[in-house]
Write a protein that holds these residues in place. Sequence first.
Motif, PDB file in Angstrom:
ATOM      1  N   ARG A  10       0.678  -0.914  -0.180  1.00  0.00           N
ATOM      2  CA  ARG A  10      -0.126   0.294   0.493  1.00  0.00           C
ATOM      3  C   ARG A  10       1.101   1.408  -0.103  1.00  0.00           C
ATOM      4  NH1 ARG A  10      -2.292  -1.684   4.316  1.00  0.00           N
ATOM      5  NH2 ARG A  10      -4.072  -2.323   3.216  1.00  0.00           N
ATOM      6  N   ILE A  11       0.553   2.159  -0.937  1.00  0.00           N
ATOM      7  CA  ILE A  11       1.883   3.399  -1.094  1.00  0.00           C
ATOM      8  C   ILE A  11       0.549   4.539  -0.309  1.00  0.00           C
ATOM      9  CG2 ILE A  11       2.338   4.699  -2.698  1.00  0.00           C
ATOM     10  CD1 ILE A  11       3.444   2.014  -4.194  1.00  0.00           C
ATOM     11  N   ALA A  12       0.770   5.063   0.522  1.00  0.00           N
ATOM     12  CA  ALA A  12       0.102   6.202   0.938  1.00  0.00           C
ATOM     13  C   ALA A  12       0.291   7.574   0.742  1.00  0.00           C
ATOM     14  CB  ALA A  12       1.367   6.040   2.081  1.00  0.00           C
ATOM     15  N   SER A  13      -0.971   8.115  -0.229  1.00  0.00           N
ATOM     16  CA  SER A  13      -1.129   9.373  -0.292  1.00  0.00           C
ATOM     17  C   SER A  13      -0.041  10.628  -0.572  1.00  0.00           C
ATOM     18  CB  SER A  13      -2.360  10.243  -0.267  1.00  0.00           C
ATOM     19  OG  SER A  13      -2.304  10.758   0.605  1.00  0.00           O
ATOM     20  N   ARG A  14       0.300  10.420   0.870  1.00  0.00           N
ATOM     21  CA  ARG A  14       1.672  12.034   0.650  1.00  0.00           C
ATOM     22  C   ARG A  14       3.132  10.832   0.136  1.00  0.00           C
ATOM     23  NH1 ARG A  14       4.707  11.568   5.297  1.00  0.00           N
ATOM     24  NH2 ARG A  14       4.925  10.089   6.583  1.00  0.00           N
ATOM     25  N   ARG A  15       3.321   9.752  -0.011  1.00  0.00           N
ATOM     26  CA  ARG A  15       4.343   9.411  -1.419  1.00  0.00           C
ATOM     27  C   ARG A  15       3.618   9.228  -2.835  1.00  0.00           C
ATOM     28  NH1 ARG A  15       8.045   8.941   3.021  1.00  0.00           N
ATOM     29  NH2 ARG A  15       7.715   8.470   4.471  1.00  0.00           N
ATOM     30  N   GLY A  16       3.026   9.248  -2.925  1.00  0.00           N
ATOM     31  CA  GLY A  16       2.103   8.618  -4.840  1.00  0.00           C
ATOM     32  C   GLY A  16       3.561   8.611  -5.052  1.00  0.00           C
ATOM     33  N   GLN A  17       3.567  10.113  -5.045  1.00  0.00           N
ATOM     34  CA  GLN A  17       5.387  10.896  -6.283  1.00  0.00           C
ATOM     35  C   GLN A  17       6.205  10.302  -6.200  1.00  0.00           C
ATOM     36  OE1 GLN A  17       4.045  12.662  -8.625  1.00  0.00           O
ATOM     37  NE2 GLN A  17       1.610  11.776  -8.114  1.00  0.00           N
ATOM     38  N   GLU A  18       6.803   9.531  -4.782  1.00  0.00           N
ATOM     39  CA  GLU A  18       8.205   9.839  -4.726  1.00  0.00           C
ATOM     40  C   GLU A  18       8.097   7.799  -5.966  1.00  0.00           C
ATOM     41  OE1 GLU A  18      10.155   8.817  -1.140  1.00  0.00           O
ATOM     42  OE2 GLU A  18       8.117   9.973  -0.242  1.00  0.00           O
ATOM     43  N   PRO A  19       7.513   6.671  -5.760  1.00  0.00           N
ATOM     44  CA  PRO A  19       7.251   6.135  -6.846  1.00  0.00           C
ATOM     45  C   PRO A  19       8.141   6.621  -7.713  1.00  0.00           C
ATOM     46  CG  PRO A  19       5.935   5.351  -5.329  1.00  0.00           C
ATOM     47  CD  PRO A  19       6.440   6.850  -5.055  1.00  0.00           C
ATOM     48  N   ALA A  93      -2.208  -3.825  -3.118  1.00  0.00           N
ATOM     49  CA  ALA A  93      -2.089  -2.649  -1.882  1.00  0.00           C
ATOM     50  C   ALA A  93      -2.732  -3.629  -0.399  1.00  0.00           C
ATOM     51  CB  ALA A  93      -3.187  -1.612  -2.258  1.00  0.00           C
ATOM     52  N   THR A  94      -2.791  -4.752  -0.523  1.00  0.00           N
ATOM     53  CA  THR A  94      -2.935  -5.655   1.106  1.00  0.00           C
ATOM     54  C   THR A  94      -1.688  -5.825   1.792  1.00  0.00           C
ATOM     55  OG1 THR A  94      -1.623  -7.531  -0.346  1.00  0.00           O
ATOM     56  CG2 THR A  94      -3.752  -7.167  -0.797  1.00  0.00           C
ATOM     57  N   VAL A  95      -0.638  -5.212   1.193  1.00  0.00           N
ATOM     58  CA  VAL A  95       0.703  -5.299   2.472  1.00  0.00           C
ATOM     59  C   VAL A  95       0.803  -3.717   3.211  1.00  0.00           C
ATOM     60  CG1 VAL A  95       3.285  -5.810   3.129  1.00  0.00           C
ATOM     61  CG2 VAL A  95       1.841  -7.276   1.220  1.00  0.00           C
ATOM     62  N   ASP A  96       1.112  -3.795   4.224  1.00  0.00           N
ATOM     63  CA  ASP A  96       1.208  -2.619   5.024  1.00  0.00           C
ATOM     64  C   ASP A  96       3.108  -2.513   5.496  1.00  0.00           C
ATOM     65  OD1 ASP A  96      -0.067  -0.508   6.067  1.00  0.00           O
ATOM     66  OD2 ASP A  96       0.164  -0.498   8.577  1.00  0.00           O
ATOM     67  N   ASP A  97       3.445  -1.211   4.716  1.00  0.00           N
ATOM     68  CA  ASP A  97       4.887  -0.953   4.772  1.00  0.00           C
ATOM     69  C   ASP A  97       5.358   0.054   5.822  1.00  0.00           C
ATOM     70  OD1 ASP A  97       7.392  -1.696   3.552  1.00  0.00           O
ATOM     71  OD2 ASP A  97       7.359   0.610   3.754  1.00  0.00           O
ATOM     72  N   PRO A  98       6.060  -0.424   6.484  1.00  0.00           N
ATOM     73  CA  PRO A  98       6.479   0.828   7.751  1.00  0.00           C
ATOM     74  C   PRO A  98       6.709   2.251   6.947  1.00  0.00           C
ATOM     75  CG  PRO A  98       8.045  -1.253   8.394  1.00  0.00           C
ATOM     76  CD  PRO A  98       7.564  -1.193   7.122  1.00  0.00           C
ATOM     77  N   TYR A  99       7.894   2.218   5.508  1.00  0.00           N
ATOM     78  CA  TYR A  99       8.052   3.704   4.688  1.00  0.00           C
ATOM     79  C   TYR A  99       6.678   3.585   3.736  1.00  0.00           C
ATOM     80  CZ  TYR A  99      10.433   6.867   2.012  1.00  0.00           C
ATOM     81  OH  TYR A  99      10.240   8.375   1.221  1.00  0.00           O
ATOM     82  N   TRP A 100       6.084   3.007   3.103  1.00  0.00           N
ATOM     83  CA  TRP A 100       5.582   3.188   1.580  1.00  0.00           C
ATOM     84  C   TRP A 100       4.322   3.625   2.026  1.00  0.00           C
ATOM     85  CZ3 TRP A 100       7.830   5.291  -2.317  1.00  0.00           C
ATOM     86  CH2 TRP A 100       8.915   4.869  -2.907  1.00  0.00           C
ATOM     87  N   SER A 101       3.360   3.088   3.469  1.00  0.00           N
ATOM     88  CA  SER A 101       2.313   3.064   3.475  1.00  0.00           C
ATOM     89  C   SER A 101       1.655   3.912   4.651  1.00  0.00           C
ATOM     90  CB  SER A 101       2.094   1.776   4.125  1.00  0.00           C
ATOM     91  OG  SER A 101       2.190   0.648   3.637  1.00  0.00           O
ATOM     92  N   HIS A 102       2.894   4.710   5.155  1.00  0.00           N
ATOM     93  CA  HIS A 102       2.891   5.789   6.073  1.00  0.00           C
ATOM     94  C   HIS A 102       3.394   6.899   5.330  1.00  0.00           C
ATOM     95  CE1 HIS A 102       1.344   2.498   8.722  1.00  0.00           C
ATOM     96  NE2 HIS A 102       1.597   1.889   8.031  1.00  0.00           N
TER      97      HIS A 102
END
Length: 102
Positions: A10-19, A93-102
């Motif tokens: 899962r990619i948090a909305s605030r990190r959406g542009q990073e990838p 988007a089923t996995v919660d990741d400490p960096y990408w998901s928050h």
Amino acid sequence: MIAEQAARVRIASRRGQEPLDLVQALWTGKGYPVERNEGAVEVRGSGFTLWFAVGVNGCAKVRATLTDVTDTTDNNGNGGFLRGPLNYADQCATVDDPYWSH
């Protein structure tokens, strides 16, 4: 030939542009022209297209298109190209990741 894959992280909305930034920098660094619009990056090269997008649902998708590809499948259906799962995005988007998901 077209291949698609969806991310399971899962990619948090605030990190959406990073990838998108990372993909753009990688392919630009290799000398390929990169077209970017809101939420997606597209790279076109000789014989291939790569499209990478991050959706509002936090799901990232990549699609690769190759041309001039020869299918080596024999008469018994062995080798060559296999058909992937039709529900490739079912577990998107089923996995919660400490960096990408928050």
